[in-house]
Design an enzyme around this catalytic site. Structure first.
Site, PDB file in Angstrom:
ATOM      1  N   CYS A 151       0.834  -1.206   0.000  1.00 56.96           N
ATOM      2  CA  CYS A 151       0.000   0.000   0.000  1.00 56.96           C
ATOM      3  C   CYS A 151       0.865   1.252   0.000  1.00 56.96           C
ATOM      4  O   CYS A 151       1.427   1.628   1.043  1.00 56.96           O
ATOM      5  CB  CYS A 151      -0.919  -0.007   1.220  1.00 56.96           C
ATOM      6  SG  CYS A 151      -1.909   1.480   1.356  1.00 56.96           S
ATOM      7  N   CYS A 154      -0.475   4.072   2.258  1.00 53.78           N
ATOM      8  CA  CYS A 154      -0.240   3.888   3.696  1.00 53.78           C
ATOM      9  C   CYS A 154       1.217   4.134   4.059  1.00 53.78           C
ATOM     10  O   CYS A 154       1.510   4.739   5.087  1.00 53.78           O
ATOM     11  CB  CYS A 154      -0.569   2.456   4.130  1.00 53.78           C
ATOM     12  SG  CYS A 154      -2.018   1.760   3.394  1.00 53.78           S
ATOM     13  N   ASP A 155       2.120   3.652   3.232  1.00 54.80           N
ATOM     14  CA  ASP A 155       3.527   3.582   3.649  1.00 54.80           C
ATOM     15  C   ASP A 155       4.474   4.483   2.878  1.00 54.80           C
ATOM     16  O   ASP A 155       5.645   4.594   3.247  1.00 54.80           O
ATOM     17  CB  ASP A 155       4.020   2.128   3.520  1.00 54.80           C
ATOM     18  CG  ASP A 155       3.208   1.196   4.400  1.00 54.80           C
ATOM     19  OD1 ASP A 155       2.767   1.642   5.473  1.00 54.80           O
ATOM     20  OD2 ASP A 155       2.993   0.032   4.015  1.00 54.80           O
TER      21      ASP A 155
END
Ligand code: NAP
Length: 328
Positions: A151, A154-155
């Protein structure tokens, strides 16, 4: 330990859970589940939506959605999902932050056990979506969360001014690579063939981005590092050459697998475990409808999943009306 259902009581879990009778239970809270909730709520069915652990599913992790009509500037995935949810709630959909752990579709009402309740549903819409496929190479599991990610939204932030690789050659790989260039110093796309699967717009954007590089005809065979990713071992599939490529992060976008394990043996599925439905979203069990990526390996768009959700709800509404008419 797998818990087997012996009868329709809470005995199966060893814990007494509240029992709830519902007209329509919707499992999943991505675009399919939320659109189904909106349509069913407007028909006054008071649908109950089990959101699962990730409200909104994959879309809520998407930085920007540019191809959902009505938002010419694009809209954040999480924001779009919140709007879907608010609209369904406005008409009476009930959201439970809970997951289905056991189902029995062999007789009506359909039984669903969650962590918090036991549901008995007259009709059901399955909208459980799909999850990222893993590479299954040494180091992947051990270093997930320590440089390996599925992701970018997200990261990506953790990779400011770092070098990362992206594995895959489809739309997801390119879209996420473009997103990662906001943070990373460089993004190297590793693709197993000599041509990309992605569509022209993304291909052109990626090719024009100076931070994006390509290593074609190559696969990742190992992800290396102790506490964090340090490098990957690559193999050129044409000449067999094996070489190390230093990197701080490995983002994997090589497709998806449907979240349908809960229904195995109860609903007909294809050989990739996508639930088989007809053009009316009807599964092999009357009264059980499926919408979105649990049944669709092909289109996988917010708008197509949302459309399937609306269609499934319309069919569930007919199904429930017919039952009332037959019994009265
Ligand atoms: P995809 O189109 O199935 O692409 C998966 C990619 O991963 C392919 O390039 C494939 O290589 C590669 N791959 C698969 N298994 C691999 C393995 N074990 N090792 C190395 N590489 C592997 O998946 P996706 O990109 O997630 O897209 C899925 C669907 O969603 C598509 O229909 C796509 O159009 C859609 N989508 C659309 C958008 C958009 O419109 N903006 C964004 C994201 C996704 P091969 O090419 O050799 O098979």
């Amino acid at each position: 330990m797998e818990i087997k259902l012996t009868n329709f009581s809470s005995v199966s879990s060893g814990v007494t859970l509240p029992k709830k009778n519902v007209k329509l239970l919707i499992i999943g809270s991505g675009p399919a589940g939320l659109s189904a909730a909106l349509y069913a709520a407007r028909a006054d069915l008071k649908p109950v939506v089990l959101t699962g652990t990730e409200m909104g599913g994959q879309v809520s992790l998407t930085y920007i959605v540019e191809n959902y009509p009505g938002f010419p500037e694009g809209i954040g995935g999480a924001e779009l999902i919140e709007k879907f949810k608010q609209q369904a709630e406005h008409f009476g959909a009930v959201f439970e932050f809970d997951s289905a752990v056991e189902v029995n579709l062999s007789k009506s009402p359909f039984y669903v056990r969650t962590y918090q309740n036991e549901y008995f549903a007259e009709a059901m819409i399955i909208a459980t979506g799909a999850s990222a496929v893993h590479l299954n190479v040494p180091g992947e599991t051990e270093l997930t969360g320590r440089g390996v990610s599925y992701c970018a939204t997200c990261d990506g932030w953790f990779f400011k001014e770092k070098d990362v690789i992206v594995v895959g050659g489809g739309d997801s790989a390119l879209e996420e690579s473009l997103f990662l260039t906001r943070y990373a110093k460089s993004v190297t796309i590793i693709h197993r063939r000599d041509s990309l699967r992605a569509g022209a717009i993304l291909k052109n954007r990626a090719a024009a981005n100076p931070k994006i590089h390509f290593i074609m005809n190559s696969i990742v065979t190992n992800i290396l590092g102790e506490d964090a990713v340090k490098s990957v071992k690559l193999k050129n599939v044409v000449n067999g050459e094996i070489f190390d490529h230093p990197t701080d992060g490995v983002f994997i976008f090589i497709g998806h697998t449907p979240n349908t394990q809960l229904f195995e043996g109860q609903l007909e599925m294809d050989d990739r475990k996508y639930i088989r439905i007809n053009h009316l979203m009807q599964s092999s069990v009357p009264g059980v409808y499926v919408a979105g990526e649990a049944a669709d390996p092909h289109f996988r768009q917010v708008i197509t999943s949302a459309g399937m959700g609306a269609a499934a709800a319309m069919q569930a509404i007919h199904f429930l009306q017919d039952r009332v008419e037959i019994s009265s």
